[in-house]
Design an enzyme around this catalytic site. Structure first.
Site, PDB file in Angstrom:
ATOM      1  N   ASP A  50      -7.905  -9.276   3.985  1.00  0.00           N
ATOM      2  CA  ASP A  50      -8.794  -9.123   2.844  1.00  0.00           C
ATOM      3  C   ASP A  50      -8.032  -8.762   1.569  1.00  0.00           C
ATOM      4  OD1 ASP A  50     -11.495  -8.559   1.563  1.00  0.00           O
ATOM      5  OD2 ASP A  50     -10.502  -6.611   1.352  1.00  0.00           O
ATOM      6  N   GLU A  82      -7.020 -14.185   2.041  1.00  0.00           N
ATOM      7  CA  GLU A  82      -8.007 -14.235   0.973  1.00  0.00           C
ATOM      8  C   GLU A  82      -7.281 -13.942  -0.340  1.00  0.00           C
ATOM      9  OE1 GLU A  82     -12.285 -12.242  -0.278  1.00  0.00           O
ATOM     10  OE2 GLU A  82     -10.534 -10.997   0.107  1.00  0.00           O
TER      11      GLU A  82
END
Length: 660
Positions: A325, A379
């Protein structure tokens, strides 16, 4: 010799020196850990040394706290009082240790640490704690001894890696319709079968690592080695993963190494009284938007902590990989805030945290050494070259990157353009624009696009009509438009996807409204932190048709293997809003025109016979049924290997044909 990353992209040649330096830094740091005598993953075992462990002789607990002057165990075993029998001993290099007899601790007993330093002290949770629970009344978090008499034994092998992940992104807590937090067991019993039925081959679990604030969606982690106790026990998570594996589904985890929660009593911040034990000193140690702490990726102890964390979840729970993330925040000193990355120089201008880049490459090295079939997904919204390129080529080693431009494009299109203004040439470009050497995961929307203040795509399409006109006998042009475009948006997104596809739980059938976790601003309500499965299960509502289409679409991808080929455009008719492209022997046809159907749309196509595979206008998917799907379409000869095809292309319809 020039690295392959630079060789394949001439625009990177001015920055070849920087890319080479980064590559050498990765190799040098790997050598520092391994001394060239072993694999990097064999050196990343902090969780086997630190924390609480039961041995044949008794219990041993270890902690790293170089600034501490004393550390005590506090718990139910000593009435939470500082006691000389529970003081840790310094054992060198900032490490502390205590050994206790077997009878001193039992399963589910609660404990914390009291850490003292010059000028202060504070209660802390161990850095490598594996089980943390919150007292229902005091709201205080405590570590818990986790030593069940009969621990869960995983019985099923990991499914083989697929080159083309079809990912079902899920949040355990909000996976129930009830106004509360759901559990691993409920997800295994009631949601996993839905995912199996739809045909997805990978589940991406969010918010697994323990986080004190539920409303953070799991992105403010306090305890990196602990399973979030809101959802159940470590054994119940293992049972869920084991069940998924038994059904041929791989399970990956959202891992948050981009920052850590600022909480001191629950997290790592000021663990031993110093501000820079795990985090950068000064302002660099704080994220200006997230209010969280930023890891010091240049410190060996921090690298060992994070790399061991990567290894831990793979080995202990048999996860099949990770989505990392928020790595944009890691890559740049300014965290990429309010920045458009419009030119290559912005990736090499000194604003980059070179230690973070090194860490991400080493993380990929460790993960793939522990499990060569594991997948890693980055990401990164900045588009830094090399993120999803092999380390040997000068990259960071991720297997895939999230194609984050695709959902942004859909939202922008739906917000700013009337249906008549949709430009199919732009649409095809935006959906296929990627670095050729990198594998990507495409998606129309994830959880990000529906967070409070935004809407799911279907809710954006139909708005308030969703509350009154979703009955199967209701006729409403707004709903008709929304149903058609929802199917088309998904089909063209997966049809143009390069290497994989992602959907967030419930969005496949048009989940309404938005996501909002309990917080002070909404009266601590669970209304928008759940999934209204009864809507899709109700045969009197039209949601079920979108679900049936999603199942057919995923089945089509599984059956045809279309990801083996890249999309090749045949028609980009902007005036009539018709888009046609091929993937191998499959022809994707879209008419985004809101009003005009074309009964005899003629275009050049590879010679052969074409038969229907999937059609958004099929009555089984709540379409009008304007196409006779039994008709076989033959090309008219134009030249060797090339023919001309004539098709009936109804308005607001997408379909897939197979050539033979």
């Amino acid at each position: 010799m020039m690295l392959k990353l630079v060789e394949e992209d001439k625009l990177l040649k001015p920055f070849a020196g920087i890319i080479e330096k980064r590559h050498q830094q990765v190799l040098a740091m790997e050598r520092e850990f391994t001394y060239r005598t072993t694999r990097l993953s064999d050196k990343c075992n902090s969780y086997l040394y630190y924390g609480l462990h039961r041995t044949n002789e008794g219990w041993v607990f270890r902690e790293w706290a170089p600034n501490a002057t004393a550390i005590y165990l506090l718990g139910e075993f000593n009435d939470w009082r500082k006691h000389p029998d529970y003081v840790l001993t310094k054992v060198g290099d900032g490490n502390w240790e205590i050994k206790l007899p077997l009878g001193a601790l039992v399963h589910e007993m609660l404990y914390r640490l009291l850490v003292e330093w010059n000028g202060g002290s504070g209660e802390r949770l161990p850095s490598h704690v594996r089980r943390v629970i919150q007292d229902e009344y005091t709201k205080i978090y405590s570590a818990q001894v986790w030593d069940p008499l009969n621990p869960y034994q995983m019985r099923h092998e990991r499914p083989k890696r697929t080159d083309y992940p079809l990912i079902y992104e899920a949040h355990i807590g909000m996976s129930t319709e009830h106004r509360r937090v759901s559990t691993f067991t409920e997800f295994r019993l009631f949601v996993l079968p839905r995912i199996v039925d739809l045909g997805y081959n990978t589940i991406q679990l969010m918010a697994v690592q323990e986080h004190p604030y539920y409303g953070s969606f799991g992105y403010q982690v306090a305890n990196f080695f602990a399973v979030s106790s809101r959802f159940g026990t470590p054994d119940e998570l293992k049972a869920l993963i084991d069940a998924a594996h038994s059904m041929g589904i791989r399970v990956i985890m959202d891992i948050v190494h981009s920052h850590a929660v600022n909480n001191e009593e629950e997290g790592l911040s000021r663990f031993d009284g110093s501000y820079d034990q795990y985090f950068y000193p000064g302002d660099r140690g704080y994220h200006p938007l997230w209010g969280s702490r930023c890891f010091d990726y240049g410190k060996h102890e921090v690298l060992n902590f994070l790399l061991s964390n990567c290894k831990y979840w793979l080995e202990e729970f048999r996860f099949d990989g990770y989505r990392f993330d928020g790595i944009t925040s890691m890559l740049y000193w300014d965290h990429g805030i309010n920045k458009d990355f419009t030119e290559y120089s912005l990736y090499y201008d000194g604003n980059q945290d070179e230690s973070a880049i090194t860490y991400l490459a080493l993380a990929n090295r460790v993960i793939h050494q522990v499990d060569p079939e594991a997948i890693t997904i980055a990401e990164d919204m900045s588009g830094m070259p090399g993120v999803a390129s092999p380390i040997e080529d000068g990259g960071m080693g991720f297997d895939y990157r999230m194609n984050m431009g695709t959902p942004d494009y859909w939202i922008k299109l739906l917000k700013e353009k009337r249906d008549e203004e949709w430009h199919v040439g732009d649409l095809f470009y935006e959906l296929t624009n990627k670095r050729e050497e990198e594998h990507t995961i495409s998606y129309a929307e994830s959880h990000d696009q529906a967070l409070v203040g935004d809407k799911t795509i279907f809710f954006r399409l139909v708005d308030k009509a969703i509350y009154s006109s979703m009955g199967v006998f209701d006729k409403n042009v707004i709903i008709d438009r929304g149903m058609s475009l929802h199917k088309m948006i998904r089909l063209v997104t997966i049809g143009t996807a390069a290497d994989g596809y992602l959907n967030f739980m419930g969005n496949e059938w048009g989940h309404p409204e938005w996501i909002d976790f309990p917080r002070e601003g909404n009266g601590w309500s669970y209304d928008h932190a759940r999934r209204l499965w009864s809507l899709v299960d109700d045969e009197n509502l039209r949601f079920r048709f979108l679900n049936m289409f999603d199942k057919a679409m995923i089945q089509m991808v599984n059956d045809t293997g279309v990801f083996h080929w890249r999309p090749e455009p045949l028609v980009r008719d902007n005036e009539r809003q018709v888009l046609i492209f091929t993937r191998g022997d499959y022809l994707f046809v879209f008419n985004f025109n809101p009003e005009k159907s074309f009964p005899d749309y003629v275009f050049d196509a590879p010679s052969g016979k074409y038969t229907m595979v999937l059609n958004t206008d099929n009555k089984n998917f709540d379409g009008v049924g304007r196409i006779d799907e039994e008709v076989e379409h033959f090309t008219r000869y134009v030249s060797p290997g090339r023919g001309q095809l004539s098709l009936y292309v109804p308005a607001r319809t997408g379909f897939v044909l197979r050539r033979s």
